[in-house]
Design a protein around this motif. Sequence first.
Motif, PDB file in Angstrom:
ATOM      1  N   GLY A 216       0.772  -1.220   0.058  1.00 37.42           N
ATOM      2  CA  GLY A 216      -0.294   0.055   0.041  1.00 37.42           C
ATOM      3  C   GLY A 216       0.955   1.125   0.131  1.00 37.42           C
ATOM      4  O   GLY A 216       0.240   2.352   0.057  1.00 37.42           O
ATOM      5  N   GLN A 224       3.153   6.708   7.470  1.00 37.53           N
ATOM      6  CA  GLN A 224       2.425   5.396   7.211  1.00 37.53           C
ATOM      7  C   GLN A 224       3.243   4.227   7.266  1.00 37.53           C
ATOM      8  O   GLN A 224       2.933   3.186   7.737  1.00 37.53           O
ATOM      9  CB  GLN A 224       1.998   5.613   5.849  1.00 37.53           C
ATOM     10  N   GLU A 237      -7.607   5.449  11.008  1.00 40.44           N
ATOM     11  CA  GLU A 237      -6.836   5.032   9.648  1.00 40.44           C
ATOM     12  C   GLU A 237      -6.205   6.238   8.876  1.00 40.44           C
ATOM     13  O   GLU A 237      -6.281   6.628   7.722  1.00 40.44           O
ATOM     14  CB  GLU A 237      -8.150   4.660   8.679  1.00 40.44           C
ATOM     15  N   THR A 354      -7.481   9.401  -6.003  1.00 44.89           N
ATOM     16  CA  THR A 354      -7.120   9.322  -4.652  1.00 44.89           C
ATOM     17  C   THR A 354      -7.851  10.520  -4.002  1.00 44.89           C
ATOM     18  O   THR A 354      -8.314  10.361  -2.978  1.00 44.89           O
ATOM     19  CB  THR A 354      -5.618   9.677  -4.615  1.00 44.89           C
ATOM     20  N   ARG A 774      -8.399  -5.062   5.798  1.00 44.96           N
ATOM     21  CA  ARG A 774      -7.927  -4.403   4.810  1.00 44.96           C
ATOM     22  C   ARG A 774      -6.956  -4.883   4.231  1.00 44.96           C
ATOM     23  O   ARG A 774      -5.895  -5.638   4.615  1.00 44.96           O
ATOM     24  CB  ARG A 774      -7.664  -2.773   5.315  1.00 44.96           C
ATOM     25  N   ASP A 776      -3.969  -4.511   1.014  1.00 44.40           N
ATOM     26  CA  ASP A 776      -3.014  -3.635   0.353  1.00 44.40           C
ATOM     27  C   ASP A 776      -2.371  -4.222  -0.747  1.00 44.40           C
ATOM     28  O   ASP A 776      -1.903  -5.422  -0.290  1.00 44.40           O
ATOM     29  CB  ASP A 776      -2.506  -2.415   1.201  1.00 44.40           C
ATOM     30  N   SER A 778       1.207  -2.767  -3.816  1.00 52.71           N
ATOM     31  CA  SER A 778       2.019  -1.978  -4.295  1.00 52.71           C
ATOM     32  C   SER A 778       3.060  -2.319  -5.149  1.00 52.71           C
ATOM     33  O   SER A 778       3.430  -3.646  -5.170  1.00 52.71           O
ATOM     34  CB  SER A 778       2.616  -1.082  -2.988  1.00 52.71           C
ATOM     35  N   SER A 796       0.191   2.053  -6.156  1.00 49.92           N
ATOM     36  CA  SER A 796      -0.239   1.450  -4.982  1.00 49.92           C
ATOM     37  C   SER A 796      -1.891   1.472  -5.025  1.00 49.92           C
ATOM     38  O   SER A 796      -2.570   2.461  -5.598  1.00 49.92           O
ATOM     39  CB  SER A 796       0.241   1.937  -3.685  1.00 49.92           C
ATOM     40  N   LEU A 798      -4.688   1.227  -1.758  1.00 49.98           N
ATOM     41  CA  LEU A 798      -5.187   0.820  -0.379  1.00 49.98           C
ATOM     42  C   LEU A 798      -6.332   0.077  -0.392  1.00 49.98           C
ATOM     43  O   LEU A 798      -7.476   0.694  -1.235  1.00 49.98           O
ATOM     44  CB  LEU A 798      -5.306   1.998   0.498  1.00 49.98           C
ATOM     45  N   ASN A 799      -6.752  -0.965   0.363  1.00 48.82           N
ATOM     46  CA  ASN A 799      -8.074  -1.358   0.525  1.00 48.82           C
ATOM     47  C   ASN A 799      -8.677  -1.835  -0.881  1.00 48.82           C
ATOM     48  O   ASN A 799      -9.779  -1.538  -1.291  1.00 48.82           O
ATOM     49  CB  ASN A 799      -9.158  -0.448   1.064  1.00 48.82           C
ATOM     50  N   PHE A 800      -7.758  -2.755  -1.704  1.00 50.20           N
ATOM     51  CA  PHE A 800      -8.333  -3.045  -2.946  1.00 50.20           C
ATOM     52  C   PHE A 800      -9.459  -3.965  -2.945  1.00 50.20           C
ATOM     53  O   PHE A 800     -10.177  -4.274  -4.062  1.00 50.20           O
ATOM     54  CB  PHE A 800      -7.174  -3.873  -3.776  1.00 50.20           C
ATOM     55  N   THR A 830      -8.628   2.934  -2.721  1.00 51.02           N
ATOM     56  CA  THR A 830      -7.724   4.125  -2.921  1.00 51.02           C
ATOM     57  C   THR A 830      -6.548   3.765  -3.700  1.00 51.02           C
ATOM     58  O   THR A 830      -5.373   3.404  -3.206  1.00 51.02           O
ATOM     59  CB  THR A 830      -7.654   4.736  -1.682  1.00 51.02           C
TER      60      THR A 830
END
Length: 839
Positions: A216, A224, A237, A354, A774, A776, A778, A796, A798-800, A830
């Motif tokens: 991610g 992060q 989050e 995004t 979640r 992720d 990348s 990347s 996030l939360n695919f 995202t």
Amino acid sequence: MQKRHQNSFIVFIFLLIFNMNSYAQTTDNNSLPLRDYLSELEISFNVKFSYADSDINTIQIYKPSSGPLETILNTLRETTGIIITKLNDRYYTLTKTATISICGFVLDNFEENTIPGATVEIYETNLSGITDETGAFSFENVPENSLIQIKHIGYKPIFIEAKEFIKTTDCKTVAMALSYQELDEVIVTQFLTTGLNKLSDASIELNTKKFGILPGVSEPDILQTVQALPGIKSVDETVSDINIRGGTNDQNLILWDDIKMYQTGHFFGLISAFNPYVTEKVSIIKNGTSAIYGGGVSGTLSMQTMQEQPLYAKGGAGFNLISGDVFGEIPVSENLAIQVSARRSYTDFLNTPTYTTFSEKAFQDTEVDNESEFYFYDFTTKFIYEINSSHHVSASMITMSNNLNYFETTNDSVAPNRSNLNQDNFSIGSQLQSEWTDDFITQLSFYYTQYDLDALSISNNDTQQLTQNNLVKESNVKLNTNYRFWDNLNWINGYEFTETGIENTTNVNQPPFASNIKGVIRHHALFSELKYSSENKKLIGSMGGRLNYFENLNTFKEYIFEPRLNVTYELLTNFKTEVLGEFKSQVTNQIIDLEQNFLGIEKRRWILSDGDALPITKSKQGSIGFNYDTDKFYIGIDGFYKEVDGINVYTQGFQNQNQFNGEIGSYTVKGAEFLINTKNNYYSAWLSYTFNKNDYTFDALSPTTFPNNLDVRHAVTLAGNYTIGNLKLGLGLNYKSGKPFTEPNENDQVNEAVFPTEINYEEPNSSRLPEYFRADASAIYTLKISDKVNAIFGASVLNFTNRRNTLNTYYRLQEDNTIETIERLSLGITPNVSLRVSF
């Protein structure tokens, strides 16, 4: 006599013929004297060349191909080494640079052993290399007046003129002095990914230049990245509201070049406020903090930018779907360097997937129209000046800003609700580091930091206006001394003075209300610490403490002593145990208030301890851990106990209206952290598990003990990364049990017997949110354009799986005495992409 003269004449003629033949053998019909070719150029291009005859008379060249004058001159520069300088459109000067061949041996001046692997660089050239196993180095065609730098970890760098090493039958030796500046020993390399290391004091170090990849994260976002570590998460989050072992974000000490930061995020904490490309090193400390640091009862995160002068200019630029940035490191002279960076979002004029996802999370319980805009920027600069080899000074500056203007359209309003939120931070600091002897080092530093939050809300058809301001000003002076008794024993001492002033202003026009609360606290601290390591490095530890004196001119004066302990011992080969402990305190906290007036956007304000409604927050923590590490495998477990006293319910993020009334209490965390990591040069896979039992105790409430707002009992991460040539891939799964919240009483939800009407709640935090999950991914690809230029492509998600997790649930009472339920949801899917060029 005459015969001898005849013989001499014959020898002379023979030598002359021999030299002419030799000259003829080394030239051909295609070469010509440089002097003649310059005359041709003067006629062809109507220019004039000025030079000393002795510099060019002996130079023969091959005639370059025809073309523009500058192209021809560049060819001459490359083939002859002559320096050609343009004075104006017509006149040029030519000067000859003398070059020499050099060689030498690098030795340890203490043991007189050779030092292999030392870096040898020739300033203002492309010549560099390392010493071989015998400590030897050699270079050809070195400018005679150039300067050489020789450096190696653990030794003081050497600067010396190249002509001191002119190659002869015996190459000259040079001795390097040991540097006793304290260096943290790395005991676990490639901790989860490259660039993450675990040090001997149990802290984690992030080297952004060597950073690999995490799920991610396609760019090394500092705040992060640290959330990949066991015991460090964010329940809401975000990347800035970090919870370390069950503590709130305001209980973390965040330092940037040793300057305390009161703003850490952009876009309501969704983006880190610190540019990772100018941040060389990040240290994360969960326990066993050095006595040098004060404050931050939960944890410490210290970021450092450029620490040494670069030998040559370097930099980079890039963009992603939120912002673009540029940075550079420039050696201005032999003893002066500057580092700069700038970043700005383009969210105020360009919508991306995004930005859309971020906006949905930030404004999810509002209706924001198209006239709304948001943008952020940050800018940093740093100077390093070496007074001499023993003293150097640096100055750092960072400024950052978030600006939000938006409208909310409601069904029962003629005019939209309008809000404006500006969040700004400016910080500047300087350090003077001096090495007085081989055994004694001092560091004198100061900083000034200012944080300013301005908020404006206009609602109720333009009839009600609310303005709020939160202003923080802090000044700090600090002196550290480090004395080395022996090679394995250091004694650190110092003094620190901090003055913190905070002002909170609120004004409402209807109904009329005004509030202006100011406070100033002065903090004096003496600290001392002993650092020891056994000769075989099996035992490494530190023990010390801080004596604090806090003074609030209006309310209280208090002394607090804080002992610190940090011990690591190698029980067996590759098997170590860690015992850590600390007492800490802090006088700044954040409260969350008046959320309903900012259309669902959470707003935090800094406040000072006053000894009454908010006492000084104090913590004590102890932990013991065991870990086993090899080049390909790591397994570790830590158990800890933490107690934090002197908290107010308003600093803990309770968001239900009228649920509490400023009660003072404490919280206790009992937990364990487990990590197993298998790794090699191509992949790294890990499984981490964190258990926390986090409970409040408020004597004035019933029940007196109940779960903490951050009581996430179980957290599991399963992740890995893989490298295929220039391609890096990362994939990860994150699971957390639901955090607690409080529901209204099912049988009697509203209490109408009081004025104003209130919600009747169940016991505090007696319900739990659903579980959080979640996934992720990348990817990063590096394209090598040249020896010094790389292009880096990143992507990347996030939360695919696009699972919408519930982050928080709270309640508000409406005018008709009905209860409004508000759920804060996580980010949806995202995506983000990035492109960078580094040179």
